[in-house]
Every structure is written in structure tokens, then in C-alpha cells.
Design a protein around this motif. Structure first.
Motif, PDB file in Angstrom:
ATOM      1  N   GLY A  10       0.817  -1.204   0.000  1.00  0.00           N
ATOM      2  CA  GLY A  10       0.000   0.000   0.000  1.00  0.00           C
ATOM      3  C   GLY A  10       0.849   1.250   0.000  1.00  0.00           C
ATOM      4  N   TYR A  11       1.927   1.218   0.779  1.00  0.00           N
ATOM      5  CA  TYR A  11       2.848   2.362   0.791  1.00  0.00           C
ATOM      6  C   TYR A  11       3.447   2.592  -0.600  1.00  0.00           C
ATOM      7  N   GLN A  12       3.872   1.518  -1.217  1.00  0.00           N
ATOM      8  CA  GLN A  12       4.484   1.644  -2.546  1.00  0.00           C
ATOM      9  C   GLN A  12       3.509   2.227  -3.561  1.00  0.00           C
ATOM     10  N   GLN A  13       2.266   1.794  -3.512  1.00  0.00           N
ATOM     11  CA  GLN A  13       1.273   2.312  -4.459  1.00  0.00           C
ATOM     12  C   GLN A  13       1.014   3.794  -4.241  1.00  0.00           C
ATOM     13  N   GLN A  14       1.036   4.217  -2.982  1.00  0.00           N
ATOM     14  CA  GLN A  14       0.716   5.606  -2.674  1.00  0.00           C
ATOM     15  C   GLN A  14       1.912   6.542  -2.818  1.00  0.00           C
ATOM     16  N   PHE A  15       3.096   6.092  -2.355  1.00  0.00           N
ATOM     17  CA  PHE A  15       4.259   6.986  -2.279  1.00  0.00           C
ATOM     18  C   PHE A  15       5.440   6.546  -3.146  1.00  0.00           C
ATOM     19  N   GLN A  16       5.334   5.379  -3.782  1.00  0.00           N
ATOM     20  CA  GLN A  16       6.345   4.842  -4.686  1.00  0.00           C
ATOM     21  C   GLN A  16       7.648   4.451  -3.980  1.00  0.00           C
ATOM     22  N   LYS A  17       8.433   5.425  -3.538  1.00  0.00           N
ATOM     23  CA  LYS A  17       9.772   5.127  -3.031  1.00  0.00           C
ATOM     24  C   LYS A  17       9.911   5.522  -1.570  1.00  0.00           C
ATOM     25  N   GLY A  18      10.967   4.987  -0.968  1.00  0.00           N
ATOM     26  CA  GLY A  18      11.307   5.353   0.401  1.00  0.00           C
ATOM     27  C   GLY A  18      12.644   4.770   0.776  1.00  0.00           C
ATOM     28  N   ASP A  19      13.544   5.622   1.255  1.00  0.00           N
ATOM     29  CA  ASP A  19      14.892   5.167   1.615  1.00  0.00           C
ATOM     30  C   ASP A  19      15.145   5.188   3.116  1.00  0.00           C
ATOM     31  N   ASN A  20      14.196   5.726   3.878  1.00  0.00           N
ATOM     32  CA  ASN A  20      14.349   5.802   5.333  1.00  0.00           C
ATOM     33  C   ASN A  20      13.136   5.151   6.003  1.00  0.00           C
ATOM     34  N   ILE A  21      12.900   3.883   5.656  1.00  0.00           N
ATOM     35  CA  ILE A  21      11.671   3.200   6.047  1.00  0.00           C
ATOM     36  C   ILE A  21      11.767   2.597   7.450  1.00  0.00           C
ATOM     37  N   SER A  22      10.713   2.810   8.229  1.00  0.00           N
ATOM     38  CA  SER A  22      10.525   2.143   9.517  1.00  0.00           C
ATOM     39  C   SER A  22       9.074   1.679   9.597  1.00  0.00           C
ATOM     40  N   ARG A  66       7.787  22.072  22.993  1.00  0.00           N
ATOM     41  CA  ARG A  66       8.850  21.475  23.800  1.00  0.00           C
ATOM     42  C   ARG A  66      10.224  21.644  23.159  1.00  0.00           C
ATOM     43  N   GLY A  67      10.246  22.254  21.973  1.00  0.00           N
ATOM     44  CA  GLY A  67      11.527  22.553  21.339  1.00  0.00           C
ATOM     45  C   GLY A  67      12.046  21.498  20.398  1.00  0.00           C
ATOM     46  N   TYR A  68      11.221  20.516  20.056  1.00  0.00           N
ATOM     47  CA  TYR A  68      11.678  19.471  19.142  1.00  0.00           C
ATOM     48  C   TYR A  68      11.545  19.931  17.684  1.00  0.00           C
ATOM     49  N   PRO A  69      12.559  19.645  16.860  1.00  0.00           N
ATOM     50  CA  PRO A  69      12.570  20.116  15.459  1.00  0.00           C
ATOM     51  C   PRO A  69      11.751  19.213  14.539  1.00  0.00           C
ATOM     52  N   VAL A  70      10.457  19.167  14.754  1.00  0.00           N
ATOM     53  CA  VAL A  70       9.593  18.258  14.014  1.00  0.00           C
ATOM     54  C   VAL A  70       9.504  18.680  12.549  1.00  0.00           C
ATOM     55  N   SER A  71       9.626  17.693  11.673  1.00  0.00           N
ATOM     56  CA  SER A  71       9.458  17.937  10.242  1.00  0.00           C
ATOM     57  C   SER A  71       8.592  16.816   9.672  1.00  0.00           C
ATOM     58  N   GLY A  72       8.734  16.559   8.359  1.00  0.00           N
ATOM     59  CA  GLY A  72       7.757  15.722   7.690  1.00  0.00           C
ATOM     60  C   GLY A  72       8.056  14.233   7.648  1.00  0.00           C
ATOM     61  N   PHE A  73       7.027  13.484   7.268  1.00  0.00           N
ATOM     62  CA  PHE A  73       7.163  12.069   6.945  1.00  0.00           C
ATOM     63  C   PHE A  73       5.967  11.657   6.099  1.00  0.00           C
ATOM     64  N   ASP A  74       6.131  10.550   5.392  1.00  0.00           N
ATOM     65  CA  ASP A  74       5.046   9.893   4.664  1.00  0.00           C
ATOM     66  C   ASP A  74       4.727   8.590   5.375  1.00  0.00           C
ATOM     67  N   ALA A  75       3.447   8.264   5.486  1.00  0.00           N
ATOM     68  CA  ALA A  75       3.069   7.018   6.158  1.00  0.00           C
ATOM     69  C   ALA A  75       1.848   6.404   5.493  1.00  0.00           C
ATOM     70  N   TYR A  76       1.857   5.104   5.407  1.00  0.00           N
ATOM     71  CA  TYR A  76       0.691   4.333   4.977  1.00  0.00           C
ATOM     72  C   TYR A  76       0.274   3.488   6.164  1.00  0.00           C
ATOM     73  N   THR A  77      -0.992   3.597   6.570  1.00  0.00           N
ATOM     74  CA  THR A  77      -1.448   2.882   7.754  1.00  0.00           C
ATOM     75  C   THR A  77      -2.557   1.892   7.429  1.00  0.00           C
ATOM     76  N   MET A  78      -2.577   0.814   8.194  1.00  0.00           N
ATOM     77  CA  MET A  78      -3.655  -0.184   8.158  1.00  0.00           C
ATOM     78  C   MET A  78      -4.100  -0.436   9.584  1.00  0.00           C
ATOM     79  N   SER A  79      -5.412  -0.540   9.779  1.00  0.00           N
ATOM     80  CA  SER A  79      -5.933  -0.730  11.128  1.00  0.00           C
ATOM     81  C   SER A  79      -6.920  -1.881  11.176  1.00  0.00           C
ATOM     82  N   ASP A  80      -6.807  -2.705  12.225  1.00  0.00           N
ATOM     83  CA  ASP A  80      -7.881  -3.653  12.507  1.00  0.00           C
ATOM     84  C   ASP A  80      -8.599  -3.266  13.803  1.00  0.00           C
ATOM     85  N   VAL A  81      -8.300  -2.034  14.303  1.00  0.00           N
ATOM     86  CA  VAL A  81      -9.076  -1.448  15.397  1.00  0.00           C
ATOM     87  C   VAL A  81     -10.217  -0.678  14.735  1.00  0.00           C
TER      88      VAL A  81
END
Length: 424
Positions: free
Chosen positions: A40-52, A136-151
Motif C-alpha cells: 500500500g505504501y508503494q502504491q501511494q508513495f512509490q519510493k522510500g529510503d528511510n523506512i521504519s 517542547r523545542g523538538y525540530p519536528v518535520s515531515g514524513f510519509d506514512a501508509y497505515t492499516m488498522s484492525d481497530v
């Protein structure tokens, strides 16, 4: 790692032990779900080099119904239904989350104020969490995410808290050096839900999802709640936890939910206090004659529920700690009756002919014939009940309830040890 490396590592079994430590499902089923999320991530965002990959569980309320927002006591548990996310850290100033079945949410990180037309949306939750972290001073920036839920939404297992904890866990890992403790993520999530989303919830849902396992929580000091893990295995005692989704509509219930903390606070204010936990129980009962006329009778009854149920939590926790299943189940039933009679959150007063929770409780009690226990689950008014069943009759009970509430109404629930977590 990149997206292909992630797929190869899951297929090869490199993370089998990690996944088996989180899930009770067959490992091949778990791996198939994770691979589907990657696709699903690949279909939506194609690539990713820093995946978790991250996971945050739903929760079940075990003891204390609507006691947390008055800084009382609760017992809760993280469940083995969760939201998973394949995440790629980016340099863009935007967070993009594609939730399977719901679509894409984009939040540009250039405005951290409450956006009125975002209320009651995922964007509001994301913006609220980022805002708190920025404070709180954290340098928050962006990310891409694909999520699936069974909740499932409306399941009473708090998909909203799972989503909030998931976002908080992701940002903690990507931009906060994993410095935030689980309770801090929960508090930030609650802030986002209260202020940005616009729902006046307590802290129980987020805490249970963030911490994991069975936990008793005392919210007397809201900034530093006392959290005590409890080791208890229902199945070893011969019981299965089942959540029954009655399928009732949750829309237009915000006022019903909000009325409970508002009325409880009305009582507290009569004693010049902000929350009911600051009022002595004996003082409250002594002053009921004076309260009548100042507040509604329903507010008095709801306060009675608070005092009884927050004290009941202590007895429930002691029963679990001492492996006393009979006392625990007795207190579950008592809590359910208190919610029905005093808290009055079994059906909406704005739609009194819709009583699916009341019907489900009635049918369950008839089926159990004095065995096990049942109660309204979570916020109430519509949605779900919680049932503790002897394992030997669980299949028959589920068949029985499906005839009334539909094929997918019942969820067999297990408690999982982990809260919000980076899986890979």
C-alpha cells in the motif's frame, strides 16, 4: 532501510521473533498483513529510503467507567488489535498519512494553531501533536506514512487513541531522539484530542495504548499519574474476553459524552473544587440535600457513580493481583450496573428508542445465567459491550449474538504487552 530491503527481511523471517512477541496471530498471517501495508505504501508513495514500521494498539477499559476525566482511578489494557504504519522520514515540511479505507491526510507544518474547520479530523490530531512537540523545542518535520488498522472505528477499542499514539510514537522516534516516555506521548495525544480535535476525553485511552499490558492508573496527580502494571492471564483462569459491537450509530453523540464530565464538574464546583477526586466521598454524601436545586438529579447520580466506580477499581486491581477471578468478575458486573443506573450512558437521551447496548446486555445476561460478567464498554450511549465468558461457551455465545447484531459483531480480545512501539 529502503522499501525492497524491508520486504525481503520480512519474507525471509528476519523479524519473526519480533512479530511473535507482539501478536497472538499465526506468524504468516501477521507477515502477510505487514507486506500488504508495504505494498500500500508503494502504491501511494512509490519510493522510500528511510523506512521504519510502527504499531499502536487499541485499548479495552477494564475498570472505571468515565472516572479518568475526574482524575479518578481506572484499569485498562492494550489489545492485540492495532494500527500499523510503514513510515518514510522526509525533508519536506509536510506530514502525509494515507489511512487504508479513509484516504490521504496532509498537514503542512506552517501553522500550529487550532484550525476550526479541521476539528474532528485526523489532520487536527496530527497538528495538535506536532504543536505540542514544537512547544517542547523538538525540530519536528515531515514524513510519509501508509497505515492499516484492525481497530475498527466504532468498536469501542479506541481507534482514535491508537492513531494519536501511533503519530506520537513515530514523531518521538524520528524527531525527538526517543526521549519521550509512554505517559508523555499519552498526555500529548490527549491534548491534541481535547484542544485540536474538540473531544473532551480523559487520559485513559491514550495511556493504555501507549503503555501496553494490563495497567491500573491513578490520575489524582494528572501530570504524573501512578501507573502499575498487572500480570493476569484470563485464559489461564478459563475465560475469554469478547467485545460485542452492536452497530449503533456514533454520530451526534459528542454532546452526550461531554455532558458527563460537565455535570461531574458542576458537582465539584459546588465544593469549590475542579474535579470530583478532590471532594471527600463522605462530604459529598452528607451534602446531597443541599446539592438538590443547585444541580440536576442526574448530575448527583453521575457523581455517585464516580465515587463508587473509582473505589471499585482498587478492589478489581487487588483481585487481579491476587489472581482472584471470582471477585474480579463480581466487580465488573457491579460496575456495569452502576453505569446503567447512575452514570446513565447505556443509551442516548436524545434518541431513547435506540437501545442496542441495553439489548446486548440483556441477551448476554440471559445467556450467561450467572456465569462470567458483562458491562457497557468505553464511552457508552452507542457502540459496544464487554463480556467475560467461560472459554467453553464462547463459540456458542458468538453464534447467538451474530443472529441479532450481524456476522462481524464479536471480537475475541487478548491483552498485548507492548504499547506504541517501533517494530522495525
Amino acid at each position: 532501510m529502503n522499501i525492497e530491503q524491508l520486504k525481503d527481511s520480512i519474507v525471509s523471517g528476519a523479524y519473526n521473533s519480533v512479530l511473535q512477541n507482539i501478536y497472538s496471530d499465526n506468524i504468516n498471517t501477521v507477515k502477510a498483513r505487514y507486506l500488504s501495508c508495504i505494498e500500500g505504501y508503494q502504491q501511494q508513495f512509490q519510493k522510500g529510503d528511510n523506512i521504519s514500521v510502527f504499531s499502536a494498539p487499541g485499548r479495552t477499559e477494564v475498570g472505571g467507567n468515565h472516572t479518568d476525566h475526574q482524575h479518578g482511578r481506572v484499569i485498562a489494557g492494550a489489545v492485540d488489535l492495532d494500527i500499523i504504519a510503514v513510515v518514510n522520514k522526509t525533508n519536506a515540511n509536510v506530514i502525509r498519512v494515507f489511512s487504508e479505507g479513509f484516504g490521504l491526510t496532509e498537514v503542512v507544518l506552517d501553522n500550529f494553531n487550532v484550525v476550526e474547520n479541521e476539528k474532528e479530523t485526523s489532520a487536527a490530531l496530527i497538528r495538535g501533536i506536532v504543536s505540542r512537540l514544537k512547544e517542547r523545542g523538538y525540530p519536528v518535520s515531515g514524513f510519509d506514512a501508509y497505515t492499516m488498522s484492525d481497530v475498527l472505528c466504532g468498536s469501542g477499542l479506541s481507534s482514535s487513541a491508537a492513531f494519536e499514539v501511533l503519530i506520537g510514537t513515530v514523531l518521538n522516534d524520528l524527531y525527538c531522539n526517543s526521549e519521550l516516555k509512554a505517559i508523555e506521548i499519552a498526555q500529548i495525544a490527549q491534548y491534541a484530542e481535547n484542544v485540536y480535535f474538540g473531544k473532551p476525553s480523559g487520559l485513559m485511552d491514550q495511556t493504555a495504548s501507549a503503555v501496553g499490558g494490563f495497567v491500573s492508573i491513578d490520575f489524582a496527580c494528572i501530570k504524573k499519574p501512578i501507573i502499575n502494571p498487572i500480570t493476569f492471564d484470563l485464559k489461564k483462569h478459563g475465560y475469554q474476553l469478547v467485545i460485542v459491537n452492536t452497530g449503533a450509530n456514533h454520530s451526534d453523540l459528542t454532546d452526550d459524552y461531554a455532558s458527563i464530565p460537565h455535570e461531574m464538574k458542576d458537582i465539584a464546583s459546588c465544593f469549590d473544587k475542579e474535579h470530583l477526586n478532590e471532594v471527600e466521598t463522605t462530604v459529598f454524601y452528607q451534602n446531597i440535600p443541599k446539592l438538590r436545586g443547585q444541580v440536576s438529579d442526574r448530575a448527583i447520580l453521575r457523581a455517585i457513580h464516580f465515587f463508587e466506580d473509582t473505589n471499585r477499581v482498587t478492589r478489581q486491581a487487588d483481585a487481579l493481583i491476587h489472581q482472584d477471578i471470582d471477585t474480579f468478575l463480581k466487580e465488573v458486573n457491579a460496575s456495569g450496573q452502576s453505569s446503567y443506573d447512575y452514570l446513565q450512558n447505556v443509551y442516548s437521551p436524545h434518541n431513547p428508542t435506540e437501545q442496542s447496548i441495553a439489548l446486548a446486555l440483556c441477551l448476554t445476561k440471559q445467556f450467561l445465567k450467572g456465569q462470567g460478567a458483562c458491562r457497557v464498554h468505553g464511552g457508552g450511549f452507542a457502540g459496544t459491550i464487554q463480556v467475560y465468558l467461560p472459554i467453553s461457551v464462547t463459540d456458542d455465545y458468538i453464534k447467538h449474538m451474530k443472529l441479532v447484531f450481524g456476522e462481524n459483531c464479536c471480537y475475541r480480545i487478548n491483552i498485548r504487552k507492548q504499547g506504541g512501539v517501533k517494530v522495525i
